[in-house]
Enzyme design. Structure first.
Site, PDB file in Angstrom:
ATOM      1  N   TYR A 292       0.822  -1.216   0.000  1.00 24.31           N
ATOM      2  CA  TYR A 292       0.000   0.000   0.000  1.00 24.31           C
ATOM      3  C   TYR A 292       0.851   1.260   0.000  1.00 24.31           C
ATOM      4  O   TYR A 292       0.320   2.364   0.085  1.00 24.31           O
ATOM      5  CB  TYR A 292      -0.955  -0.014   1.203  1.00 24.31           C
ATOM      6  CG  TYR A 292      -1.973  -1.116   1.083  1.00 24.31           C
ATOM      7  CD1 TYR A 292      -1.567  -2.441   1.185  1.00 24.31           C
ATOM      8  CD2 TYR A 292      -3.299  -0.850   0.836  1.00 24.31           C
ATOM      9  CE1 TYR A 292      -2.467  -3.477   1.039  1.00 24.31           C
ATOM     10  CE2 TYR A 292      -4.211  -1.879   0.694  1.00 24.31           C
ATOM     11  CZ  TYR A 292      -3.793  -3.184   0.802  1.00 24.31           C
ATOM     12  OH  TYR A 292      -4.682  -4.207   0.659  1.00 24.31           O
TER      13      TYR A 292
ATOM     14  N   LYS B  52       4.491 -14.201   5.480  1.00 33.88           N
ATOM     15  CA  LYS B  52       4.873 -15.142   4.411  1.00 33.88           C
ATOM     16  C   LYS B  52       6.395 -15.142   4.348  1.00 33.88           C
ATOM     17  O   LYS B  52       7.012 -14.951   3.291  1.00 33.88           O
ATOM     18  CB  LYS B  52       4.227 -14.676   3.086  1.00 33.88           C
ATOM     19  CG  LYS B  52       4.351 -15.647   1.929  1.00 33.88           C
ATOM     20  CD  LYS B  52       3.341 -16.771   1.959  1.00 33.88           C
ATOM     21  CE  LYS B  52       3.637 -17.759   0.863  1.00 33.88           C
ATOM     22  NZ  LYS B  52       2.839 -18.989   0.936  1.00 33.88           N
TER      23      LYS B  52
ATOM     24  N   ASP C 240      -1.139 -18.391   4.257  1.00 38.63           N
ATOM     25  CA  ASP C 240      -2.051 -19.347   3.607  1.00 38.63           C
ATOM     26  C   ASP C 240      -2.555 -20.371   4.620  1.00 38.63           C
ATOM     27  O   ASP C 240      -3.745 -20.692   4.678  1.00 38.63           O
ATOM     28  CB  ASP C 240      -1.402 -20.005   2.381  1.00 38.63           C
ATOM     29  CG  ASP C 240       0.086 -20.301   2.569  1.00 38.63           C
ATOM     30  OD1 ASP C 240       0.697 -19.750   3.497  1.00 38.63           O
ATOM     31  OD2 ASP C 240       0.636 -21.078   1.777  1.00 38.63           O
TER      32      ASP C 240
ATOM     33  N   ASP D 163      -5.784  -6.879   5.094  1.00 34.30           N
ATOM     34  CA  ASP D 163      -6.917  -6.449   4.270  1.00 34.30           C
ATOM     35  C   ASP D 163      -7.733  -7.670   3.840  1.00 34.30           C
ATOM     36  O   ASP D 163      -8.958  -7.724   4.020  1.00 34.30           O
ATOM     37  CB  ASP D 163      -6.349  -5.710   3.036  1.00 34.30           C
ATOM     38  CG  ASP D 163      -7.415  -5.017   2.221  1.00 34.30           C
ATOM     39  OD1 ASP D 163      -8.608  -5.133   2.566  1.00 34.30           O
ATOM     40  OD2 ASP D 163      -7.060  -4.354   1.220  1.00 34.30           O
TER      41      ASP D 163
END
Ligand code: NAD
Length: 333
Positions: A124, A171, A204, A228
């Site tokens: 972002y 991640k 995930d 988000d």
């Protein structure tokens, strides 16, 4: 005591949602002197910045705002009004509580999770460009200081609210340097809160466990993009975008808003559910220590949801936005 707060009515369904929510807040007995400010499509259409300077100034002065959703064109046009507002006010902590609402049927019983989403960094940063005619690049920005303040906010919230666990989501198996920095920072901060159990999840795997073993999660903290996406997933588990509230906190200001967007296809139809924005207003009232008014609204809303006679389309009914707000006001004691 009377409080001052800014209201940004927003785009699409924003104005009708704000109208409904202000009526309920007004009926709750909370004394709020509202000042209107603009951001989003309206100033943009007049050739002004998407978030005009005077909007930033009045929020900085007032310190509190309730905001309707704003439209951001997809794939073209202006930068996001939401991202701009969050950055200009340095609202680094997006807090999205997810819990089981009475009378809202979902397969996910006994939900009680608070998501802390970093609000100013990550992809972002809105730094993207065509590196060649064939390749687009976007910059993922993760800083130690940015990670530290959101992770500390999550731990401080856990400590202040008797929460037992904080989990960091990342991640770092793939983005070893950027998400690695976020995870490393989380591990360092966790050592200062020995009474709180710390864990970490690859994003995930987190999504899979969220929908299969949601009761194991308590407070969860993550960088912007995962936050988000995962908070919309969690909003769905709570009963949909129509019911999920949120708040954005900086060191000085706080802006309260629903998780959902401007739902433009329903604009002007008096159909959307004001619950998400109303519960964001309840978070605002609690922040202002207007506990009685916040409790009155929440209890009246719960009665309406439990009884089920007034329901907006997303919860299987036909009640309009304004009529739903009136039903809540009618249940206030
Ligand atoms: P959206 O959240 O506006 O709507 C998606 C769908 O969710 C709607 O079509 C509707 O079916 C449902 N929905 C949303 N809010 C609801 C409500 N209160 N009651 C009942 N149903 C509701 O998402 P979108 O269509 O992807 O985005 C529309 C615009 O909103 C885009 O311009 C996007 O950038 C913007 N947006 C703004 C914010 C914000 O202001 N904070 C957040 C997300 C998206």
């Amino acid at each position: 005591m009377s409080h001052k707060a800014v209201i940004i009515r927003g785009d699409g369904t924003g104005p009708e949602l704000c109208e409904a929510v202000l009526k309920v807040i007004d009926a709750s007995g909370a004394k709020i002197a509202w000042s209107d400010a603009e951001a989003g499509e309206k100033p943009l259409q007049r050739g002004e910045p998407v978030v005009p300077d005077k909007t930033i100034e009045i929020i900085k002065k007032t310190k509190i705002a309730l905001k309707g959703p704003m439209t951001t064109p997809v794939g073209k046009g202006s930068v996001s009004a939401n991202v701009t507002l969050r950055k200009k006010l340095d609202l680094f902590a997006c807090v999205r509580p997810i819990w089981t609402l009475p009378g809202v049927e979902t397969p996910f019983k006994d939900l009680n999770i608070v998501i802390f989403r970093e609000n100013t960094e990550d992809l972002y940063a809105q730094i993207e460009y065509m590196a060649t005619a064939d390749v687009a690049l976007a910059l993922k920005v993760i800083s130690k200081s940015g990670s530290r303040r959101i992770i500390e906010a999550a731990f401080e919230y856990a400590r202040a609210n008797g929460r037992k666990k904080v989990a960091a989501v990342h991640k770092a198996n793939i983005m070893k340097i950027s998400d690695g920095l976020f995870l490393q920072t989380a591990r360092e901060i966790a050592e200062k809160y020995p009474e709180i159990e710390f864990g970490d999840y690859i994003v995930d795997n987190f999504c899979m466990q969220l929908v299969t073993r949601w009761k194991q999660f308590d407070v969860v903290v993550m960088p912007n993009l995962y936050g988000d996406i995962a908070s919309d997933l969690a909003a769905g588990m709570m009963g949909g975008l129509g019911v999920a509230p949120g708040a954005n906190f900086g060191r000085d200001c706080a802006v309260f808003e629903a998780v959902h967007g401007s739902a433009p296809k329903y604009a002007g139809l008096n159909r959307v559910n004001p619950t998400a924005l109303l519960l964001s207003g309840v978070l605002m009232l609690r922040h202002l220590k207007e506990t009685q008014a916040a409790d009155r609204i929440e209890q009246a809303l719960y009665r309406v949801l439990r009884e089920g006679q007034a329901r907006t389309y997303d919860l299987g009914g036909t009640t309009g936005t304004q009529e739903f707000a009136q039903a809540i006001i009618a249940k206030m004691s």
